[in-house]
Write a protein that holds these residues in place. Structure first.
Motif, mmCIF file in Angstrom:
data_model
loop_
_atom_site.group_PDB
_atom_site.id
_atom_site.type_symbol
_atom_site.label_atom_id
_atom_site.label_comp_id
_atom_site.label_asym_id
_atom_site.label_seq_id
_atom_site.Cartn_x
_atom_site.Cartn_y
_atom_site.Cartn_z
ATOM 1 N N GLN A 297 7.268 4.566 19.020
ATOM 2 C CA GLN A 297 7.874 3.720 17.786
ATOM 3 C C GLN A 297 7.875 2.297 17.980
ATOM 4 O O GLN A 297 7.728 1.363 16.964
ATOM 5 C CB GLN A 297 9.426 4.046 17.772
ATOM 6 N N ARG A 298 7.922 1.756 19.056
ATOM 7 C CA ARG A 298 7.966 0.273 19.349
ATOM 8 C C ARG A 298 6.525 -0.242 19.168
ATOM 9 O O ARG A 298 6.338 -1.094 18.360
ATOM 10 C CB ARG A 298 8.200 -0.115 21.016
ATOM 11 N N GLU A 299 5.292 0.438 19.425
ATOM 12 C CA GLU A 299 4.152 0.020 19.394
ATOM 13 C C GLU A 299 3.702 0.240 17.981
ATOM 14 O O GLU A 299 2.688 -0.619 17.423
ATOM 15 C CB GLU A 299 3.345 0.727 20.393
ATOM 16 N N VAL A 300 4.097 1.486 17.333
ATOM 17 C CA VAL A 300 3.677 1.536 15.755
ATOM 18 C C VAL A 300 4.324 0.450 14.928
ATOM 19 O O VAL A 300 3.692 -0.042 14.343
ATOM 20 C CB VAL A 300 4.494 2.848 15.283
ATOM 21 N N ALA A 301 5.699 0.004 15.215
ATOM 22 C CA ALA A 301 6.214 -0.984 14.449
ATOM 23 C C ALA A 301 5.532 -2.321 14.622
ATOM 24 O O ALA A 301 5.306 -3.195 13.812
ATOM 25 C CB ALA A 301 7.637 -1.444 15.108
ATOM 26 N N ARG A 302 5.066 -2.558 16.055
ATOM 27 C CA ARG A 302 4.167 -3.834 16.155
ATOM 28 C C ARG A 302 2.881 -3.886 15.493
ATOM 29 O O ARG A 302 2.556 -4.902 14.944
ATOM 30 C CB ARG A 302 3.748 -3.641 17.952
ATOM 31 N N VAL A 303 2.104 -2.492 15.589
ATOM 32 C CA VAL A 303 1.093 -2.525 14.752
ATOM 33 C C VAL A 303 1.108 -2.808 13.209
ATOM 34 O O VAL A 303 0.623 -3.736 12.540
ATOM 35 C CB VAL A 303 0.396 -1.113 14.865
ATOM 36 N N ALA A 304 2.372 -2.345 12.799
ATOM 37 C CA ALA A 304 2.693 -2.529 11.304
ATOM 38 C C ALA A 304 2.839 -4.130 11.195
ATOM 39 O O ALA A 304 2.553 -4.541 9.750
ATOM 40 C CB ALA A 304 3.869 -1.685 10.828
ATOM 41 N N ASN A 305 3.570 -4.746 11.916
ATOM 42 C CA ASN A 305 4.033 -6.183 11.812
ATOM 43 C C ASN A 305 2.544 -6.911 11.696
ATOM 44 O O ASN A 305 2.585 -7.908 10.909
ATOM 45 C CB ASN A 305 4.711 -6.597 12.787
ATOM 46 N N GLU A 306 1.556 -6.648 12.659
ATOM 47 C CA GLU A 306 0.299 -7.275 12.415
ATOM 48 C C GLU A 306 -0.334 -6.977 11.225
ATOM 49 O O GLU A 306 -1.224 -7.966 10.690
ATOM 50 C CB GLU A 306 -0.719 -6.729 13.664
ATOM 51 N N ILE A 307 -0.375 -5.809 10.617
ATOM 52 C CA ILE A 307 -1.010 -5.669 9.618
ATOM 53 C C ILE A 307 -0.429 -6.342 8.364
ATOM 54 O O ILE A 307 -1.077 -6.973 7.677
ATOM 55 C CB ILE A 307 -1.046 -4.004 9.141
ATOM 56 N N ASN A 308 1.197 -6.228 8.438
ATOM 57 C CA ASN A 308 1.790 -7.175 7.258
ATOM 58 C C ASN A 308 1.295 -8.630 7.269
ATOM 59 O O ASN A 308 1.176 -9.254 6.379
ATOM 60 C CB ASN A 308 3.254 -7.146 7.547
ATOM 61 N N THR B 44 0.796 7.856 10.560
ATOM 62 C CA THR B 44 0.832 7.276 9.032
ATOM 63 C C THR B 44 2.264 7.085 8.523
ATOM 64 O O THR B 44 2.546 5.999 7.978
ATOM 65 C CB THR B 44 -0.074 7.978 8.326
ATOM 66 N N ALA B 45 3.045 8.067 8.430
ATOM 67 C CA ALA B 45 4.416 8.217 8.023
ATOM 68 C C ALA B 45 5.237 7.294 8.656
ATOM 69 O O ALA B 45 6.090 6.432 8.120
ATOM 70 C CB ALA B 45 5.179 9.444 8.076
ATOM 71 N N ASP B 46 5.457 7.049 10.005
ATOM 72 C CA ASP B 46 6.058 5.888 10.667
ATOM 73 C C ASP B 46 5.627 4.754 10.480
ATOM 74 O O ASP B 46 6.065 3.616 10.261
ATOM 75 C CB ASP B 46 6.198 6.390 12.110
ATOM 76 N N LEU B 47 4.195 4.545 10.490
ATOM 77 C CA LEU B 47 3.608 3.311 10.228
ATOM 78 C C LEU B 47 4.112 2.651 8.722
ATOM 79 O O LEU B 47 4.301 1.642 8.617
ATOM 80 C CB LEU B 47 2.255 3.263 10.233
ATOM 81 N N MET B 48 3.929 3.546 7.934
ATOM 82 C CA MET B 48 4.285 2.905 6.378
ATOM 83 C C MET B 48 5.418 2.763 6.387
ATOM 84 O O MET B 48 5.709 1.867 5.294
ATOM 85 C CB MET B 48 3.670 4.304 5.542
ATOM 86 N N LYS B 49 6.659 3.197 6.912
ATOM 87 C CA LYS B 49 7.863 2.713 7.024
ATOM 88 C C LYS B 49 8.087 1.443 7.440
ATOM 89 O O LYS B 49 9.116 0.730 6.960
ATOM 90 C CB LYS B 49 8.885 3.574 7.802
ATOM 91 N N HIS B 50 7.233 0.578 8.081
ATOM 92 C CA HIS B 50 7.201 -0.487 8.346
ATOM 93 C C HIS B 50 6.371 -1.668 7.684
ATOM 94 O O HIS B 50 6.447 -2.966 7.887
ATOM 95 C CB HIS B 50 6.914 -0.790 9.824
ATOM 96 N N ILE B 51 5.650 -0.890 6.784
ATOM 97 C CA ILE B 51 4.774 -1.679 5.932
ATOM 98 C C ILE B 51 5.475 -2.520 4.882
ATOM 99 O O ILE B 51 6.079 -1.827 3.946
ATOM 100 C CB ILE B 51 3.382 -1.198 5.420
ATOM 101 N N THR B 52 5.330 -3.754 4.759
ATOM 102 C CA THR B 52 6.144 -4.427 3.578
ATOM 103 C C THR B 52 5.382 -5.206 2.493
ATOM 104 O O THR B 52 5.989 -5.633 1.758
ATOM 105 C CB THR B 52 7.168 -5.437 4.436
#
Ligand code: PRP
Length: 179
Positions: free
Chosen positions: A21-32, A53-61
């Protein structure tokens, strides 16, 4: 559950949920950060990528869309003997920024096939976001822009990844035990 049994094999936790979860959130923040203003289309590769994908998308803003594709393998007459056909992409991707979401890049052949198919539709850019990469197994040159974790060449299950279809449901990632 520190160990699980699937069919003839025993697996032990190797990447706990919190680390994933920590690394998925990091990747999402890089994409944001990188793709702000580009309204990307996320293209998730079924089946394995569904949980990532589901967890990643929850952090995409940032504003975005999401679609799902499947690569269907069948015996063919290509040099590898396996042909992979991409099915399910209905969006017009011309001029769009596309982010492919994958659970794992192993040899890289699946990504190479999908990118070749997407490029025919003239997108603005195609980026790869993969939960896991096995650098030791890559057979083709690939620019994988977003990687949650690099891993060794072990056989793993959980968090979308399977052994003969089983084990995709677990929150942690497990590595096969030597028996
Ligand atoms: C897995 C994984 C990737 C691919 C990676 O899919 O989800 O799509 O293999 O391997 P490669 O880099 O060597 O091409 P699989 O075909 O097992 O289907 P699944 O996603 O339904 O599990």
């Amino acid at each position: 559950m520190d160990t699980i049994r699937i069919k003839d094999k025993t697996f032990a936790v190797s990447i706990p949920e919190a680390d994933i979860q920590r690394e998925v959130a990091r990747v999402a923040n890089e994409i944001n950060r990188d793709l702000d203003g580009q309204n990307p289309l996320f293209v998730s590769v079924l089946n394995g990528a569904f949980m990532f994908t589901a967890d990643l998308m929850k952090h995409i803003t940032i504003p975005c869309e999401i679609s799902f594709v499947k690569l269907v393998s069948y015996a063919g007459t290509s040099s590898t003997g396996i042909v992979k056909e991409v099915i399910g992409l209905n969006e017009d991707i011309e001029g769009r920024t596309v982010v492919i979401t994958e659970d794992i890049v192993d040899t890289g052949l699946t990504m190479q096939r999908l990118i070749a198919d997407l490029e025919k539709h003239r997108p603005r850019a195609i980026h790869i976001a993969s939960l896991l990469v096995k650098p030791g197994k890559l057979e083709v040159p690939l620019d994988i822009r977003y990687v949650a974790m690099n891993i060794p060449n072990d056989f793993i299950v959980g968090y979308g990844l399977d052994y003969d279809g089983w084990g995709r449901n677990y929150r942690d990632i497990y590595t096969v035990c030597n028996e």
